[in-house]
Design a protein around this motif. Structure first.
Motif, short mmCIF file in Angstrom:
data_model
loop_
_atom_site.label_atom_id
_atom_site.label_comp_id
_atom_site.label_asym_id
_atom_site.label_seq_id
_atom_site.Cartn_x
_atom_site.Cartn_y
_atom_site.Cartn_z
N SER A 101 -2.74 -0.86 -10.27
CA SER A 101 -2.32 -2.23 -10.01
C SER A 101 -1.04 -2.27 -9.19
N ALA A 102 -0.13 -1.34 -9.46
CA ALA A 102 1.12 -1.27 -8.70
C ALA A 102 0.85 -0.88 -7.25
N ILE A 103 -0.10 0.01 -7.02
CA ILE A 103 -0.46 0.40 -5.65
C ILE A 103 -0.97 -0.82 -4.89
N GLY A 104 -1.84 -1.60 -5.50
CA GLY A 104 -2.35 -2.81 -4.86
C GLY A 104 -1.26 -3.82 -4.60
N LEU A 105 -0.35 -3.98 -5.56
CA LEU A 105 0.75 -4.93 -5.41
C LEU A 105 1.67 -4.52 -4.27
N VAL A 106 2.01 -3.25 -4.20
CA VAL A 106 2.90 -2.76 -3.14
C VAL A 106 2.22 -2.88 -1.78
N LEU A 107 0.93 -2.61 -1.72
CA LEU A 107 0.19 -2.75 -0.47
C LEU A 107 0.24 -4.19 0.04
N GLY A 108 -0.04 -5.14 -0.83
CA GLY A 108 0.03 -6.55 -0.44
C GLY A 108 1.43 -7.00 -0.10
N LEU A 109 2.41 -6.53 -0.87
CA LEU A 109 3.79 -6.91 -0.63
C LEU A 109 4.31 -6.37 0.71
N LEU A 110 3.96 -5.12 1.02
CA LEU A 110 4.38 -4.54 2.31
C LEU A 110 3.77 -5.30 3.48
N LEU A 111 2.51 -5.66 3.35
CA LEU A 111 1.88 -6.42 4.42
C LEU A 111 2.54 -7.79 4.56
N PHE A 112 2.81 -8.44 3.44
CA PHE A 112 3.45 -9.75 3.47
C PHE A 112 4.83 -9.69 4.12
N VAL A 113 5.64 -8.74 3.68
CA VAL A 113 7.00 -8.63 4.22
C VAL A 113 6.96 -8.21 5.69
N GLY A 114 6.06 -7.31 6.04
CA GLY A 114 5.96 -6.87 7.42
C GLY A 114 5.57 -8.00 8.36
N LEU A 115 4.59 -8.78 7.97
CA LEU A 115 4.19 -9.90 8.81
C LEU A 115 5.25 -10.99 8.85
N ASP A 116 5.97 -11.15 7.74
CA ASP A 116 7.03 -12.15 7.70
C ASP A 116 8.19 -11.75 8.61
N LYS A 117 8.50 -10.47 8.67
CA LYS A 117 9.58 -9.99 9.53
C LYS A 117 9.25 -10.16 11.01
N ILE A 118 7.97 -10.11 11.35
CA ILE A 118 7.57 -10.30 12.74
C ILE A 118 7.87 -11.72 13.19
N GLY A 119 7.86 -12.65 12.27
CA GLY A 119 8.16 -14.03 12.62
C GLY A 119 6.94 -14.93 12.65
N VAL A 120 5.86 -14.48 12.04
CA VAL A 120 4.64 -15.28 11.98
C VAL A 120 4.87 -16.42 10.98
N ASN A 121 4.18 -17.55 11.18
CA ASN A 121 4.28 -18.65 10.22
C ASN A 121 4.01 -18.16 8.81
N LEU A 122 4.60 -18.79 7.82
CA LEU A 122 4.51 -18.32 6.44
C LEU A 122 3.09 -18.30 5.91
N TRP A 123 2.25 -19.21 6.33
CA TRP A 123 0.90 -19.26 5.79
C TRP A 123 0.07 -18.04 6.19
N MET A 124 0.31 -17.48 7.36
CA MET A 124 -0.48 -16.34 7.83
C MET A 124 -0.24 -15.08 7.00
N PRO A 125 1.01 -14.65 6.75
CA PRO A 125 1.21 -13.49 5.90
C PRO A 125 0.71 -13.70 4.47
N LEU A 126 0.86 -14.92 3.98
CA LEU A 126 0.41 -15.23 2.64
C LEU A 126 -1.10 -15.08 2.51
N VAL A 127 -1.83 -15.63 3.46
CA VAL A 127 -3.29 -15.55 3.42
C VAL A 127 -3.76 -14.12 3.62
N LEU A 128 -3.21 -13.42 4.61
CA LEU A 128 -3.67 -12.06 4.90
C LEU A 128 -3.34 -11.06 3.79
N SER A 129 -2.14 -11.17 3.23
CA SER A 129 -1.78 -10.23 2.15
C SER A 129 -2.59 -10.53 0.89
#
Length: 74
Positions: A28-56
């Protein structure tokens, strides 16, 4: 249906639901970290908030059944 969920929740907290709770927590922690890294990575790029949320959320939801396929119940 709620009764089954409540019974399962009580067994989980008592430690009588899973044979190997450490494996469940690790996967479960592996899945959580995977989603969190994708969310933070997409958020740092500057994409709208809804896109990282949906994709992660989508990636984490797809990955969890594969990560937890070997979980054994008592």
């Amino acid at each position: 249906m709620l009764e089954v969920g409540w019974f399962s929740t009580k067994l989980l907290f008592k430690g009588k639901l899973l044979r190997n709770p450490g494996y469940f927590i690790r996967q479960s922690a592996i899945g959580l970290v995977l989603g969190l890294l994708l969310f933070v990575g997409l958020d740092k790029i500057g994409v709208n908030l809804w896109m990282p949320l949906v994709l992660s959320s989508l990636l984490t939801g797809i990955a969890m059944p594969f990560l937890l396929k070997d979980v054994k119940m008592k």
